[in-house]
Design an enzyme around this catalytic site. Structure first.
Site, PDB file in Angstrom:
ATOM      1  N   TYR A  52     -45.951 -27.538  54.421  1.00  0.00           N
ATOM      2  CA  TYR A  52     -44.520 -27.834  54.259  1.00  0.00           C
ATOM      3  C   TYR A  52     -43.661 -26.966  55.192  1.00  0.00           C
ATOM      4  O   TYR A  52     -42.686 -26.354  54.775  1.00  0.00           O
ATOM      5  CB  TYR A  52     -44.081 -27.609  52.813  1.00  0.00           C
ATOM      6  CG  TYR A  52     -44.826 -28.412  51.771  1.00  0.00           C
ATOM      7  CD1 TYR A  52     -45.621 -29.507  52.107  1.00  0.00           C
ATOM      8  CD2 TYR A  52     -44.741 -28.073  50.421  1.00  0.00           C
ATOM      9  CE1 TYR A  52     -46.309 -30.229  51.126  1.00  0.00           C
ATOM     10  CE2 TYR A  52     -45.406 -28.798  49.446  1.00  0.00           C
ATOM     11  CZ  TYR A  52     -46.190 -29.867  49.802  1.00  0.00           C
ATOM     12  OH  TYR A  52     -46.861 -30.581  48.828  1.00  0.00           O
ATOM     13  N   HIS A 106     -55.696 -28.527  49.399  1.00  0.00           N
ATOM     14  CA  HIS A 106     -54.648 -29.531  49.572  1.00  0.00           C
ATOM     15  C   HIS A 106     -55.226 -30.899  49.948  1.00  0.00           C
ATOM     16  O   HIS A 106     -55.564 -31.146  51.093  1.00  0.00           O
ATOM     17  CB  HIS A 106     -53.662 -29.057  50.645  1.00  0.00           C
ATOM     18  CG  HIS A 106     -52.352 -29.776  50.621  1.00  0.00           C
ATOM     19  ND1 HIS A 106     -51.238 -29.302  51.285  1.00  0.00           N
ATOM     20  CD2 HIS A 106     -51.959 -30.925  50.028  1.00  0.00           C
ATOM     21  CE1 HIS A 106     -50.227 -30.126  51.091  1.00  0.00           C
ATOM     22  NE2 HIS A 106     -50.646 -31.129  50.338  1.00  0.00           N
TER      23      HIS A 106
END
Length: 340
Positions: A52, A106
């Site tokens: 991010y 992730h």
């Protein structure tokens, strides 16, 4: 106040968590303001990731000097041990901390396990032994990988898409995590913006005691909406049941969740936004979706190579080229008739 215990981790927090993906889109000062306001009003769980962009840095700045007052979860998309350690050290630096409460793999294409040859799980165990990681988690969009992670007994938390558009298999997965003593962190609780009634979204998830929703927050008005449910939790009513029933009728099936795992596109099509455009316009009308810039992005769909790369990477098994074409034709009709 409604509380959630994240399985065997023992982490107990308000049933409102802060999803820090959207704050990468706003400036640092505004992001820090939102994060601190969330904390001041009872939110203590914050979820971010290395992918991010600068989200971790903003979270780190917001909670510098008060690290022990919040729980921070972040993620690594590493595919080998070397990348794991590089990501971990970068995250610790960005977050201005010496430990991560929940460190998550992730959305891996497989379930990392000891001896699988990747070295990922062994690295995670070593990081936990060093005190840099307190609890081991995994995130995924693939039901088979998520189920394998639950059944493996190797993970303390699972982060998976869950909202009132869930299938029976998704609900069964939630039950399996509860039986396994795992914490369940619900991402995509608003289905990437397709769910527009937050009261209905909250009330649905409130029915599952072991589920912690993380709400993606970018604007103060959005934060205020979720904070209001701390003092007055939304509960299921006949009216909200009707909202959910209508949305399930309209949306269940082949629709893009906007997760972005199909990206990047070889010709630069913004697949994760363009493949859901007609639904977004009809459910959340906005002039921003009809600007010349947005029209240019939609027209780029005509350059699709039909190479199949996006389709092969979609965790939901969607025929993304066909979905892009359908959205493009719908968009042209909307432009022609201004039906919004």
């Amino acid at each position: 106040m409604a509380k959630v215990v994240l399985g065997k981790t023992g982490i107990t927090v308000e049933k409102n968590a802060f999803g820090a993906l959207p704050i990468q889109r706003i400036d640092r000062q505004e992001a820090v303001k939102l994060l601190r306001k969330a904390y001041e009003h009872g939110v203590t769980f914050f979820d971010t990731a290395r992918w991010y962009t600068d989200s971790e840095e903003k979270v780190g700045e917001a909670f510098a000097g008060m690290r022990e007052k919040v729980y921070i979860a972040t993620k690594t998309g590493a595919t080998d041990a070397e990348g794991f350690w590089r990501d971990l050290e970068t995250s610790l630096h960005n977050l201005q901390t010496d430990y991560i409460d929940i460190y998550q793999f992730h959305n891996p294409a497989f379930c990392p396990k000891p001896g699988d040859g990747s070295g990922l799980y062994e690295a995670m165990l070593e990081a936990k032994a060093q005190g840099k990681v307190r609890h081991i988690g995994i995130t995924n969009h693939r039901l088979n990988v998520a189920t394998e992670a639950v059944e493996s007994g190797l993970y303390e938390t699972l982060q998976f898409p869950f909202c009132y558009l869930a299938t029976e298999k998704d609900i069964e997965l939630v039950k399996k995590t509860a039986e396994a003593g795992m914490g369940f962190i619900a991402m995509k609780a608003l289905s990437g913006g397709l769910i527009t009634n937050s009261a209905a979204a909250y009330a649905f998830l409130a029915q599952y005691e072991n589920v912690l929703p993380i709400w993606g927050v970018q604007r103060e008005s959005e934060l205020d909406e979720f904070l209001s449910y701390i003092k007055e939790p939304s509960v299921m009513t006949e009216e909200l049941e009707a909202v959910i029933a209508r949305d399930r009728q309209d949306l269940l099936g082949d629709f893009c969740r906007g997760c972005g795992y199909c990206m990047p596109c070889p010709v630069g099509i913004e697949i994760n936004n363009m493949a859901r455009m007609s639904l977004m316009i009809r459910r959340a009308p906005s002039q921003a979706q009809l600007t010349p810039q947005m029209q240019e992005k939609m027209h780029k769909i005509k350059e699709c190579l039909h190479c199949g790369k996006c389709k092969s990477k979609c965790p939901y098994g969607l025929d993304t080229p066909a979905l892009l074409e359908k959205n493009y034709q719908d968009y042209l009709e909307i432009l022609a008739g201004k039906e919004y």
